[in-house]
Design an enzyme around this catalytic site. Structure first.
Site, PDB file in Angstrom:
ATOM      1  N   LYS A 144     -10.223  57.698  41.815  1.00 24.82           N
ATOM      2  CA  LYS A 144     -10.868  56.530  41.228  1.00 24.82           C
ATOM      3  C   LYS A 144     -12.371  56.531  41.449  1.00 24.82           C
ATOM      4  O   LYS A 144     -13.131  56.098  40.581  1.00 24.82           O
ATOM      5  CB  LYS A 144     -10.237  55.254  41.778  1.00 24.82           C
ATOM      6  CG  LYS A 144      -8.810  55.059  41.300  1.00 24.82           C
ATOM      7  CD  LYS A 144      -8.238  53.735  41.764  1.00 24.82           C
ATOM      8  CE  LYS A 144      -6.842  53.520  41.213  1.00 24.82           C
ATOM      9  NZ  LYS A 144      -6.270  52.221  41.604  1.00 24.82           N
ATOM     10  N   LYS A 166       1.051  60.825  33.040  1.00 22.67           N
ATOM     11  CA  LYS A 166       1.863  59.614  32.954  1.00 22.67           C
ATOM     12  C   LYS A 166       1.342  58.672  31.867  1.00 22.67           C
ATOM     13  O   LYS A 166       0.147  58.641  31.583  1.00 22.67           O
ATOM     14  CB  LYS A 166       1.847  58.869  34.289  1.00 22.67           C
ATOM     15  CG  LYS A 166       2.622  59.526  35.397  1.00 22.67           C
ATOM     16  CD  LYS A 166       2.955  58.546  36.511  1.00 22.67           C
ATOM     17  CE  LYS A 166       1.782  57.705  36.936  1.00 22.67           C
ATOM     18  NZ  LYS A 166       2.151  56.729  37.998  1.00 22.67           N
ATOM     19  N   LYS A 217      -1.745  52.211  31.158  1.00 23.35           N
ATOM     20  CA  LYS A 217      -2.361  51.087  30.450  1.00 23.35           C
ATOM     21  C   LYS A 217      -3.815  51.373  30.105  1.00 23.35           C
ATOM     22  O   LYS A 217      -4.358  50.807  29.158  1.00 23.35           O
ATOM     23  CB  LYS A 217      -2.284  49.820  31.311  1.00 23.35           C
ATOM     24  CG  LYS A 217      -0.916  49.200  31.387  1.00 23.35           C
ATOM     25  CD  LYS A 217      -0.920  47.863  32.102  1.00 23.35           C
ATOM     26  CE  LYS A 217      -1.024  48.005  33.593  1.00 23.35           C
ATOM     27  NZ  LYS A 217      -0.835  46.716  34.300  1.00 23.35           N
TER      28      LYS A 217
END
Length: 359
Positions: free
Chosen positions: A144, A225, A228
């Site tokens: 991140k 994966k 969103k």
């Protein structure tokens, strides 16, 4: 001295890839009440992977355990910039989605994390027991922070400690997790051990409840994966997608140039993702799905999978839209859940404060 020994042992376990033992409750926490805790960030409408990988199991856990808490973890969501009005709406949207998926406030405690101040307060205490090298070991910080050009916030760096506080605040014994969250639960387990070692046995060591559903991959890149945050609009199927949107997304899904339907995640990840989705929404095994699909070309099979997904999601989508129209009810659900969560959290936090000398 003793605390540093525990920390060194924890680092050694990580380097060797050894998971902490979680078989027995710690001495002094005799037969703790079995309690499940899990949280979800209010960062957009959940997608098909969220539902099949986590939310379905949340519903079933309500039947298996007498004490279950599910939190909309809005404090975690602000580790990245959020629009205030959008965040407020997202909390209610997530509440509607969870209820539509089958989370039952009569069987579980559904609440908004930020409305229970003991989460952040216990998070501070646990952060004082956590070393910087320990947090740097967590892969999600690296991922991140790199996505933010190495300018990640202190909150982003320390949010795994807040995750630990979320769990330990309720003396939780079980936590449903995916593979990508396993190391964060290990941090929770280690912090419980460090606290117990320094101050005496208090926290149960929470155990992982690993999901059994297949990982749902992106429809545009089956090597990653479903997410969103995927910028490609065709990559992710959301719970509120219309039937036409679902059909289009599956029609455009990346597969390969072999027409036969087979299940081989290594050699045919795209088609295998279709099979995994089909299996998950119907309850059939991948082998049964492949057997039923003999004679179908891949393009035809995509339509079959789309129809199965539509059948599964249509009642959820309709219930989400109905609930979103009654914000007063959604706020009432969260208020009741918050009241119950505080009833459980306040005495635990009070005892922690007394144990460490703050009261």
């Amino acid at each position: 001295m003793a605390l540093s020994i525990v920390r060194r042992a924890t680092r050694c376990r990580l380097r060797r890839g050894i998971r902490p033992l979680t078989t027995d409750p710690p001495r002094g926490v005799q037969n703790p009440t079995p309690r499940v805790f899990s949280g979800i960030q209010p960062t957009g409408i959940p997608h098909l992977g969220n539902y099949l990988g986590a939310l379905q199991s949340w519903v079933s856990l309500q039947e298996e355990f007498s004490s279950v808490l599910y939190s909309i973890v809005d404090l975690h969501s602000i580790t990245v910039p959020q629009n205030p009005d959008a965040l407020r709406d997202s909390v209610l949207d997530m509440t509607a989605c969870l209820l539509a998926c089958g989370v039952n406030p009569a069987k579980s405690c559904l609440f908004q994390q930020s409305q229970v101040p003991e989460h952040a307060q216990l998070g501070w205490i646990l952060s004082c027991l956590t070393s910087l090298p320990r947090l740097r070991h967590l892969p999600q910080w690296k991922m991140k922070s790199e996505s933010q050009k190495n300018e990640g916030s202190v909150g982003l760096f320390t949010y795994p400690v807040l995750q630990a506080a979320d769990i330990l605040l309720y003396l939780s014994t079980h936590v449903p997790v995916g593979d990508d969250q396993a190391q964060h639960l290990q941090l929770t387990q280690d912090l419980a051990r460090i606290f117990n070692y320094q101050y005496g046995e208090f926290f149960p060591i929470p155990r992982a409840l690993m999901g059994s559903s297949k990982k749902i991959r992106s429809l545009r890149d089956p090597l990653v994966k479903m997410s969103k945050s995927d910028p490609h609009t065709l990559a992710t199927v959301r719970l509120t997608d219309t039937p036409d949107e679902i059909v289009m997304k599956f029609r455009k899904a990346v597969t390969d140039f072999t027409s036969e339907v087979t299940y081989d995640p290594e050699k045919r990840p795209g088609v295998s993702n279709m099979v995994a989705i089909h299996s998950a929404v119907t309850g059939l095994s991948p082998e049964e799905v492949v057997k039923q699909s003999r004679g179908l070309e891949t393009a035809q099979y995509k339509h079959v999978v789309a129809e199965a997904v539509i059948t599964k999601l249509t009642p959820i989508r309709e219930e989400v839209h109905r609930l979103r129209g009654d914000k007063g009810f959604l706020r009432e659900v969260l208020t009741r859940g918050t009241h119950r969560a505080r009833e459980l959290a306040a005495p635990v936090y009070d005892k922690v404060c007394r144990i460490i000398g703050l009261r």
